[in-house]
Design an enzyme around this catalytic site. Structure first.
Site, PDB file in Angstrom:
ATOM      1  N   CYS A  91      43.003  -7.197  13.598  1.00  0.00           N
ATOM      2  CA  CYS A  91      41.581  -7.485  13.819  1.00  0.00           C
ATOM      3  C   CYS A  91      41.321  -8.978  13.983  1.00  0.00           C
ATOM      4  CB  CYS A  91      40.745  -6.928  12.677  1.00  0.00           C
ATOM      5  SG  CYS A  91      41.267  -7.518  11.069  1.00  0.00           S
ATOM      6  N   GLU A 120      33.593  -3.809   8.037  1.00  0.00           N
ATOM      7  CA  GLU A 120      34.651  -4.747   8.450  1.00  0.00           C
ATOM      8  C   GLU A 120      35.009  -4.380   9.875  1.00  0.00           C
ATOM      9  OE1 GLU A 120      36.060  -7.247   6.697  1.00  0.00           O
ATOM     10  OE2 GLU A 120      35.028  -6.919   4.816  1.00  0.00           O
TER      11      GLU A 120
END
Ligand code: NAD
Length: 477
Positions: A257, A223
Site C-alpha cells: 500500500c 486503512e
C-alpha cells in the site's frame, strides 16, 4: 443484531451472528480484562508466530503462487513479532488512567481519563500482506482489551485457513474468531453492530464499509490506498535515489500500500532515471523468471489488469522499459517483470488508478513547487517520499503537501517505527494504528469527574446570588 444480506450461505451468516453474540456476552462478563492477561494474550501470538513462521511463509507463498520467504520473514512474521512485543512492553503505561488538572472553580474535584476497551471489534484484512495486516490490528485490539472477529481476504485462502487454525488453537471463539468467506460474507460482517470496525483495503470497498458501519454508528478506521508519489529533488543523485525507489517499488512485486506509485524527477532526466531503476531492479532481482525472491501477482485478474495498463501506455506511445522475462520458462503465469513507463500521459489508467504492481511511471518536474502542485491536484496519498540532500528542502516540501505519512530519502520505513501513527488522510483513509495509536483506536477514552460528597458547585445552584457572582468572576466572566 442479525446481519442483513446476502448471497452468503445461511450457515456462514448464522455462524457470523452466533460468534458476534457470544463475543458480546463474553465482553459483558469480563469488561476489563486484566493487563497481565492481555500481555499473556500478546505473548501467545508472539510465540505462535515464531513457532509457525515457516508455515506462514509456505501458505503465503502458495497463495501468491510465489512469495519471497525473505520478504515474508521481514514484512509479515518479523513485523508482527515486533508489534506484539512493543505493545506488551508498553501496555501498562498506555492503559493507566491519566489524571488531568481541574480548573480552580472545580477544586477539590478530581478529573481523569479511563482508558476502556471499546468491546467487540471487527477487522477486515486485505491480501497483500495477509498475515501482518490481520495480526497487527489484532495485537492492538487485544492490547486494548477487546474481543475480536477477523475477516481475512478471500484471495489468500491458505493464509486465512492458517490464521483460523493457529488463532483458534490459542483463543476461545468468544475472544478471537476468524471468519472466512468472500465479499458476501465480508458485506454481512461489516453490517454487524461492532463497537469498532477496522478495515484495510481499497478505497472503493472502504466507502462501502464506511456506509455499512454508519448504519450502526459504528466508528471505523479505514486503512486505504492511493497513488503515493516519490519525488527526487534536483540536489539528489539519481543513481542513489534509484537504489531505494526500486527496492520500495518491486518489493512484494509492488503490491504494497505504501509502495512508491510513481516517481517525479527533474525534467530531462526521466529516461536516465528509468534506466537506473531497471539496473537496480536487475541487480536486486536478477532473472525474475526463476528468482524465488521475486514475488508473483496475487491472481490472474490482477495480473491481466497490470498487463492491460502497460499495453495501453505502450500503445499511447510512451517508452516502456521491462526486465528480460520468459513467461514460458518461468512456468508461472502470474509473474510480472519490473517495468518502467517514461512520461505516461495523465489520462492513462496507469496514472488514474493506484497501480499496485511492479510498474513505475516516471514523470518530469520543473522544481519542487511544481511537483507539489501536481501532487496536490490529486487525492491525498497514503504516503509521500522526498529525496533531497537538504533536510530543509525536504521539510519545506512536506509543508507544501499533505499525505497519510511520509519518509525522506527512503520509501516506506515510516511504517516500521512503532511509535509513529500509521494511516491515511482523505481518500487514503481515516484513523491510524501502530504502537499507542493502535491501542487508542480500540480504546474509549472515558472522561470522569469525581466530586467529594460536598462540592462548592452547590453554591452556584439557583437561586443565583452573591456566590454565583463570585464564581462567575473566578471563571473570568
Ligand atoms: P479489497 O478492498 O478488495 O479487499 C479488502 C477486504 O475487503 C477483503 O477481506 C474483502 O473480502 C473485503 N471486502 C470485499 N468486498 C467487501 C464488501 N462489499 N464489504 C465489506 N468488505 C468487503 O482490497 P484488496 O484488493 O485486498 O487490497 C488492496 C488495496 O488495499 C489497495 O488499494 C491498497 O493500497 C490497500 N491497502 C491499504 C493498506 C493500508 O494500510 N492503508 C494496506 C494494504 C493494502
Amino acid at each position: 443484531m442479525t446481519a442483513e444480506l446476502a448471497e452468503a450461505p445461511s450457515s456462514d451468516i448464522d455462524r457470523l451472528n452466533r460468534v458476534f453474540s457470544d463475543q458480546k456476552d463474553a465482553f459483558e462478563a469480563e469488561r476489563h480484562r486484566p493487563i497481565d492477561q492481555r500481555k499473556a494474550d500478546l505473548k501467545k501470538i508472539e510465540d505462535m508466530v515464531k513457532a509457525r513462521a515457516e508455515d506462514f511463509a509456505k501458505a503465503i507463498d502458495a497463495d501468491f503462487s510465489r512469495r519471497s520467504h525473505s520478504e515474508t520473514a521481514v514484512a509479515e512474521t518479523g513485523f508482527t513479532i515486533a508489534t506484539a512485543k512493543h505493545t506488551r512492553q508498553h501496555l501498562t503505561q498506555w492503559a493507566t488512567t491519566k489524571r488531568k488538572p481541574v480548573p480552580m472553580t472545580l477544586v477539590p474535584g478530581k478529573a481523569y481519563v479511563r482508558r476502556e476497551p471499546k468491546g467487540v471489534v471487527g477487522i477486515i484484512a486485505p491480501w497483500n500482506y495477509p498475515m501482518q495486516l490481520a495480526l497487527a490490528p489484532l495485537v492492538a485490539a487485544l492490547g486494548a482489551g477487546c474481543r475480536v472477529m477477523i475477516k481475512p481476504s478471500e484471495f489468500t485462502p491458505r493464509t486465512g485457513e492458517l490464521l483460523l487454525e493457529t488463532l483458534s488453537g490459542l483463543f476461545s471463539e468468544d475472544h478471537v474468531a476468524v471468519i472466512e468467506g468472500g465479499p458476501d460474507v465480508a458485506a454481512a460482517f461489516s453490517s454487524l453492530p461492532f463497537d469498532h470496525l477496522f478495515y484495510t483495503g481499497s478505497t472503493h470497498v472502504g466507502r462501502i464499509v464506511a456506509k455499512a458501519a454508519a448504519e450502526n454508528l459504528t466508528p471505523v478506521t479505514l486503512e486505504l490506498g492511493g497513488k503515493s508519489p516519490t519525488v527526487v529533488a534536483p540536489d539528489f543523485n539519481l543513481d542513489e535515489a534509484a537504489k531505494t525507489i526500486a527496492w520500495g517499488k518491486f518489493l512484494n512485486a509492488g503490491q504494497t500500500c505504501v509502495a512508491p506509485d510513481y516517481a517525479m524527477v527533474p525534467r530531462g532526466s526521466e529516461a536516465s532515471f528509468g534506466e537506473a531503476i531497471m539496473r537496480e531492479a536487475n541487480r536486486m532481482w536478477p532473472n525474475v523468471a526463476e528468482n524465488d525472491d521475486y514475488t508473483a501477482i496475487v491472481s490472474e485478474r490482477h495480473h491481466t489488469r497490470l498487463g492491460e495498463m502497460v499495453e495501453e501506455a505502450r500503445n499511447s506511445g510512451a517508452t516502456v522499459l521491462q526486465a528480460d522475462f520468459d513467461a514460458t520458462r518461468a512456468g508461472n503465469t502470474r509473474l510480472f517483470p519490473p517495468t518502467v513507463v517514461i512520461n505516461p500521459s495523465p489520462d492513462l489508467q496507469l496514472m488514474r488508478e493506484e497501480i499496485f504492481g511492479p510498474v513505475l511511471p516516471v514523470l518530469g518536474h520543473d522544481g519542487l513547487t511544481q511537483a507539489a502542485k501536481h501532487i496536490n491536484q490529486g487525492e491525498r496519498p497514503l504516503a509521500l517520499y522526498i529525496h533531497s540532500k537538504s533536510p530543509t528542502t525536504a521539510r519545506s516540501f512536506l509543508a507544501k503537501t499533505l499525505s497519510g505519512g511520509a519518509a525522506v530519502n527512503v520509501p516506506m520505513l515510516h511504517l516500521s517505527v512503532e511509535d509513529l501513527p500509521f494511516g491515511g488522510v482523505g481518500h487514503s483513509g481515516q484513523g491510524a494504528y501502530h504502537g499507542e495509536y493502535g491501542f487508542l483506536t480500540f480504546t474509549h477514552e472515558r472522561a470522569v469527574f469525581e466530586a467529594p460528597v460536598w462540592h462548592p458547585s452547590r453554591l452556584i445552584q439557583p437561586p443565583y446570588g452573591k456566590m454565583f457572582e463570585f464564581f462567575k468572576k473566578l471563571q473570568g466572566g
